[in-house]
Design an enzyme around this catalytic site. Structure first.
Site, PDB file in Angstrom:
ATOM      1  N   LEU A  45      19.982  -7.204 -58.372  1.00 59.65           N
ATOM      2  CA  LEU A  45      19.584  -6.744 -56.369  1.00 59.65           C
ATOM      3  C   LEU A  45      20.753  -6.353 -56.399  1.00 59.65           C
ATOM      4  O   LEU A  45      21.859  -7.470 -56.513  1.00 59.65           O
ATOM      5  CB  LEU A  45      19.266  -8.559 -56.249  1.00 59.65           C
ATOM      6  CG  LEU A  45      19.469  -9.010 -55.275  1.00 59.65           C
ATOM      7  CD1 LEU A  45      18.191 -10.154 -54.693  1.00 59.65           C
ATOM      8  CD2 LEU A  45      20.688  -9.597 -54.581  1.00 59.65           C
ATOM      9  N   ASN A  46      20.907  -5.765 -55.558  1.00 58.54           N
ATOM     10  CA  ASN A  46      21.756  -5.781 -54.202  1.00 58.54           C
ATOM     11  C   ASN A  46      22.155  -5.859 -53.075  1.00 58.54           C
ATOM     12  O   ASN A  46      21.004  -6.521 -53.181  1.00 58.54           O
ATOM     13  CB  ASN A  46      22.618  -4.309 -55.035  1.00 58.54           C
ATOM     14  CG  ASN A  46      21.930  -3.485 -55.157  1.00 58.54           C
ATOM     15  OD1 ASN A  46      21.083  -2.582 -56.155  1.00 58.54           O
ATOM     16  ND2 ASN A  46      22.863  -2.670 -54.388  1.00 58.54           N
ATOM     17  N   ASP A  47      22.184  -4.703 -52.206  1.00 62.75           N
ATOM     18  CA  ASP A  47      22.277  -4.348 -50.900  1.00 62.75           C
ATOM     19  C   ASP A  47      20.780  -5.492 -50.401  1.00 62.75           C
ATOM     20  O   ASP A  47      20.086  -4.302 -50.740  1.00 62.75           O
ATOM     21  CB  ASP A  47      22.512  -3.757 -50.541  1.00 62.75           C
ATOM     22  CG  ASP A  47      23.488  -2.178 -50.906  1.00 62.75           C
ATOM     23  OD1 ASP A  47      24.460  -3.509 -51.872  1.00 62.75           O
ATOM     24  OD2 ASP A  47      23.884  -1.149 -50.979  1.00 62.75           O
ATOM     25  N   GLN A  63      17.846  -4.530 -52.545  1.00 58.93           N
ATOM     26  CA  GLN A  63      18.272  -3.444 -53.466  1.00 58.93           C
ATOM     27  C   GLN A  63      17.777  -3.628 -54.358  1.00 58.93           C
ATOM     28  O   GLN A  63      18.352  -4.624 -55.124  1.00 58.93           O
ATOM     29  CB  GLN A  63      19.869  -2.458 -53.433  1.00 58.93           C
ATOM     30  CG  GLN A  63      20.070  -2.268 -52.333  1.00 58.93           C
ATOM     31  CD  GLN A  63      19.574  -0.291 -52.637  1.00 58.93           C
ATOM     32  OE1 GLN A  63      20.108   0.773 -53.252  1.00 58.93           O
ATOM     33  NE2 GLN A  63      18.574   0.369 -51.710  1.00 58.93           N
ATOM     34  N   TYR A 106      17.716   4.211 -51.803  1.00 55.80           N
ATOM     35  CA  TYR A 106      19.127   3.752 -52.047  1.00 55.80           C
ATOM     36  C   TYR A 106      19.504   3.069 -49.792  1.00 55.80           C
ATOM     37  O   TYR A 106      18.034   2.402 -49.627  1.00 55.80           O
ATOM     38  CB  TYR A 106      20.250   4.702 -51.403  1.00 55.80           C
ATOM     39  CG  TYR A 106      20.850   4.489 -53.105  1.00 55.80           C
ATOM     40  CD1 TYR A 106      20.222   3.934 -54.249  1.00 55.80           C
ATOM     41  CD2 TYR A 106      21.867   4.953 -52.971  1.00 55.80           C
ATOM     42  CE1 TYR A 106      20.671   4.601 -55.536  1.00 55.80           C
ATOM     43  CE2 TYR A 106      22.959   5.357 -54.627  1.00 55.80           C
ATOM     44  CZ  TYR A 106      21.966   5.080 -55.349  1.00 55.80           C
ATOM     45  OH  TYR A 106      22.378   5.253 -56.773  1.00 55.80           O
ATOM     46  N   SER A 107      19.961   2.275 -49.919  1.00 57.83           N
ATOM     47  CA  SER A 107      20.484   1.261 -48.588  1.00 57.83           C
ATOM     48  C   SER A 107      20.255   1.520 -46.873  1.00 57.83           C
ATOM     49  O   SER A 107      20.300   2.965 -46.704  1.00 57.83           O
ATOM     50  CB  SER A 107      21.696   0.678 -48.493  1.00 57.83           C
ATOM     51  OG  SER A 107      21.847  -0.822 -49.596  1.00 57.83           O
ATOM     52  N   GLU A 222      30.873   1.155 -47.130  1.00 57.46           N
ATOM     53  CA  GLU A 222      29.439   1.423 -47.495  1.00 57.46           C
ATOM     54  C   GLU A 222      29.042   0.835 -46.598  1.00 57.46           C
ATOM     55  O   GLU A 222      29.632  -0.223 -45.833  1.00 57.46           O
ATOM     56  CB  GLU A 222      29.118   1.365 -48.262  1.00 57.46           C
ATOM     57  CG  GLU A 222      29.937   2.071 -49.952  1.00 57.46           C
ATOM     58  CD  GLU A 222      29.470   1.410 -51.076  1.00 57.46           C
ATOM     59  OE1 GLU A 222      29.596  -0.028 -51.290  1.00 57.46           O
ATOM     60  OE2 GLU A 222      28.517   2.595 -51.828  1.00 57.46           O
TER      61      GLU A 222
HETATM   62  C1  FRU Z   1      26.271  -0.628 -51.717  1.00 54.28           C
HETATM   63  C2  FRU Z   1      26.347   0.368 -51.485  1.00 54.28           C
HETATM   64  C3  FRU Z   1      25.248   1.549 -51.428  1.00 54.28           C
HETATM   65  C4  FRU Z   1      23.836   2.229 -51.867  1.00 54.28           C
HETATM   66  C5  FRU Z   1      23.390   0.872 -52.449  1.00 54.28           C
HETATM   67  C6  FRU Z   1      22.469   1.705 -54.210  1.00 54.28           C
HETATM   68  O1  FRU Z   1      26.703  -1.714 -52.473  1.00 54.28           O
HETATM   69  O2  FRU Z   1      26.722   1.293 -52.708  1.00 54.28           O
HETATM   70  O3  FRU Z   1      25.842   2.486 -50.434  1.00 54.28           O
HETATM   71  O4  FRU Z   1      23.107   2.562 -50.603  1.00 54.28           O
HETATM   72  O5  FRU Z   1      24.277   0.187 -53.169  1.00 54.28           O
HETATM   73  O6  FRU Z   1      22.419   0.312 -54.332  1.00 54.28           O
END
Ligand code: FRU
Length: 489
Positions: A45-47, A63, A106-107, A222
Site C-alpha cells: 500500500l502507498n498513497d 495505491q 497513480y495517485s 509529489e
Molecule cells: C508518492 C508517489 C506518487 C505517485 C504514486 C505511485 O508516493 O510516488 O507521486 O503517484 O506514489 O504509486
C-alpha cells in the site's frame, strides 16, 4: 528476493490461484498485522487516493501493488466507511487497464459532479525505452459503486518547461469552476506545483505554475493538496531532495505545508510563511485531505516511505494508512487531532495519577499492544520524563520530554526489529510549555503521537515482539506529576 521489472509489472490476474493463496498465507502468518488501521490484504500500500464523502459514505482508496511488498504495477484499492473508523474493503477501484494508465493508475483525488464521484488521477505509462509519459485521466463511480473510465485522458501532455515527473492531481471546486494542482518538476530539476482550471472536469486549461517563495526547494513535489481553512490558504506537498537540517528533514523524503493568504487563482500567487513539516516521526508521506459533510477538513497519510525496506516485506505485505486527523490552524501552525469518531474504538478505561521522583514505575492495567492513551505531565523539575511503551525484557519505544533542551524525543532504537536505521533512530522537535500532553494511538506495529493537542505529531511504525506490552512512566533528575487515561482498543 530480487524483483525483476517483469515481476513488478504483472497484473493481478496473471498470478495463479496458488501464488495468491501462498501470499495470503504469508500475510496471515505475520506477527505485525494491524488491528485498527487500513492495511493491504496482500502486497504494498502507498498513497491515500480519492478521499471523499459520496452517497452517504466516506471513500478512501490507496495505491496498491497486490503481488508483493514492492512498488510495481499500481491499482487503486477501494475502502469505505460510515464513520471514518470502521472501514470495509470494497475491492479494486481503478485498474491500470488502458493505453493511458497501463503502467499504473497513480495517485489522484475525487470530487462529486453531476451525481457521480469523479476521479482525476495520473495514468503512468512507459515507452519501449522505459521513459515515462504521464497522462491525467478521469474515471467516475455511480451510486452502485461501479467505476468507469473516460477513454481518452483529460490532460494528454506535460506542458512546456516541465519533465515527465508530472503527477498526482488534487481537484477542488470554487464557484462553478474546478481547479486542480499537479506535482511537477521543472526542466532545471526543481520541484513545483502547477494549476489547471476546468468547467466540466473534462476540458482542462493549463493556467501555469503556482507562484510560491520556494523557487528551489527539492527536485520534485509529489502529492500536492490545496484548500482553505479558517480564511487561510494551505498548500500541502511532499518535496523530495531536501537536505537534513538540525531536527528537520530527517526522513528520506518530506511532507509539509505552507500557510498564508488564500491562493489568488488569477495571478496564481500564494503569499505564505515558511515550509513546516506535518509530522515529526519516522514514517509519514503523501497525505491527502477531504472536506467532510460537516465542514471538517480531514487528513490521512501513508504510514510509510518510498525506497525503504520494512520488516513485514518478508511476509508479502507492506505499509498502512494513518488514522484520519482533523485539521485546524492555531497561530502559524496547522494542527492535527485524531477525529472524534475514533473514541468509538475505546473499550475498558483505566486511570492513574502519580508523582514521579527520579524513578520508573509500572501500574496495574497499564499495558497492551493496541490502545489509546492520554497522558499529561505538569509541575515538573525533572530533566527528562516520559513513557516507555511496547516494552519488554529487551524492547521499548521511548517517548520523552527533555526539559533542558525543551524537546520531545521519540526513540525507536530498542523498538524491536530495526527499520530504516541508516536514517537514525531518534526524532525530535522543540515544544515548550509548563504542561506536556501526550496522546498516543498504539497498534500492533505503529504509533501515532499527538503532542499538546496536535501542535506536533509523530507517526511511526515499530516492530516489537508480541509480548512487549509494558507501559512504564519515568522521570530523571527531578520530579514530574502526571495523570494518564488508557483505553484498550
Ligand atoms: C508518492 C508517489 C506518487 C505517485 C504514486 C505511485 O508516493 O510516488 O507521486 O503517484 O506514489 O504509486
Amino acid at each position: 528476493m530480487i524483483w525483476t521489472k517483469e515481476q513488478r509489472y504483472r497484473r493481478i490476474e496473471e498470478a495463479s490461484k496458488e501464488e495468491i493463496l501462498n501470499l495470503q498465507a504469508a500475510v496471515e502468518g505475520c506477527q505485525w498485522r494491524q488491528t485498527f488501521h487500513i492495511q493491504p490484504e496482500t502486497g504494498l500500500l502507498n498513497d491515500p487516493n480519492g478521499f471523499s464523502y459520496y452517497n452517504g459514505e466516506y471513500h478512501l482508496f490507496y495505491q496498491w501493488f497486490p503481488l508483493g511488498p514492492v512498488h510495481g504495477l499500481k491499482y487503486w484499492y477501494h475502502t469505505k466507511s460510515k464513520d471514518l473508523v470502521h472501514w470495509e474493503n470494497a475491492g479494486i477501484g481503478i485498474e491500470p487497464s488502458s493505453k493511458f494508465d497501463r503502467h499504473g493508475a497513480y495517485s489522484g483525488s475525487a470530487i462529486e459532479h453531476e451525481g457521480k464521484l469523479h476521479f482525476l488521477y495520473t495514468g503512468n505509462t512507459r515507452d519501449e525505452n522505459w521513459v515515462r509519459h504521464p497522462y491525467q485521466c478521469l474515471a467516475f463511480m455511480d451510486v452502485n459503486g461501479k467505476i468507469n473510465k473516460l477513454e481518452q485522458p483529460v490532460i494528454d501532455h506535460v506542458p512546456y518547461g516541465y519533465t515527465d515527473h508530472f503527477r498526482d492531481p488534487k481537484v477542488w471546486k470554487a464557484g462553478n469552476e474546478y481547479y486542480a494542482v499537479i506535482g511537477a518538476q521543472r526542466e532545471n530539476e526543481t520541484g513545483c506545483v502547477v494549476l489547471y482550471r476546468s468547467l466540466d472536469l473534462q476540458n482542462w486549461n493549463f493556467e501555469g505554475e503556482l507562484r510560491t517563495s520556494l523557487s528551489s526547494f527539492g527536485y520534485m513535489w509529489e502529492c500536492p493538496d490545496y484548500f482553505e481553512l479558517q480564511d487561510q490558504g494551505v498548500l500541502i506537498f511532499s518535496p523530495q531532495g531536501l537536505t537534513p537540517n538540525g531536527d528537520l528533514f530527517q526522513n528520506i523524503y518530506q511532507s509539509g505545508y505552507v500557510l498564508g493568504e488564500p491562493l489568488d487563482v488569477r495571478t496564481r500567487t500564494l503569499t505564505h510563511g515558511s515550509f513546516q513539516e506535518l509530522d515529526r516521526g519516522f514514517d509519514f508521506y503523501a497525505p491527502q485531505t477531504m472536506l467532510a459533510p460537516d465542514g471538517r477538513r480531514i487528513l490521512v497519510g501513508w504510514m510509510g516511505l518510498p525506497e525503504m525496506e520494512y520488516p513485514t516485506d518478508k511476509n508479502g505485505w507492506a505499509h498502512c494508512l494513518t488514522l484520519p486527523r482533523e485539521l485546524s490552524i492555531r497561530g502559524s501552525k496547522l494542527v492535527q487531532q485524531p477525529v472524534k469518531e475514533l473514541q468509538g474504538l475505546r473499550k475498558q478505561q483505566h486511570n492513574i495519577s502519580d508523582v514521579l521522583f527520579d524513578e520508573k514505575n509500572v501500574y496495574e492495567h497499564f499495558n497492551g499492544a493496541s490502545f489509546e492513551m492520554i497522558c499529561e505531565f505538569e509541575n515538573f523539575d525533572a530533566e527528562v520524563f516520559g513513557v516507555e511503551f511496547r516494552a519488554g525484557a529487551k524492547e521499548k519505544t521511548i517517548l520523552k520530554y527533555d526539559a533542558v533542551q525543551k524537546k520531545v524525543i521519540l526513540d525507536r532504537t530498542f523498538s524491536g526489529e530495526p527499520v530504516g536505521e541508516q536514517y537514525g533512530t531518534e526524532r525530535k522537535c522543540s515544544v515548550d510549555g509548563t504542561k506536556i500532553k501526550l496522546h498516543l494511538f498504539v497498534d500492533i506495529s505503529s504509533v501515532e503521537i499527538f503532542i499538546n493537542d496536535g501542535e506536533e505529531v509523530f507517526t511511526s511504525r515499530i516492530f516489537p515482539g508480541a509480548d512487549s506490552k509494558e507501559i512504564r512512566f519515568f522521570a530523571e533528575g527531578g520530579r514530574a506529576l502526571f495523570q494518564a487515561s488508557k483505553w484498550d482498543i
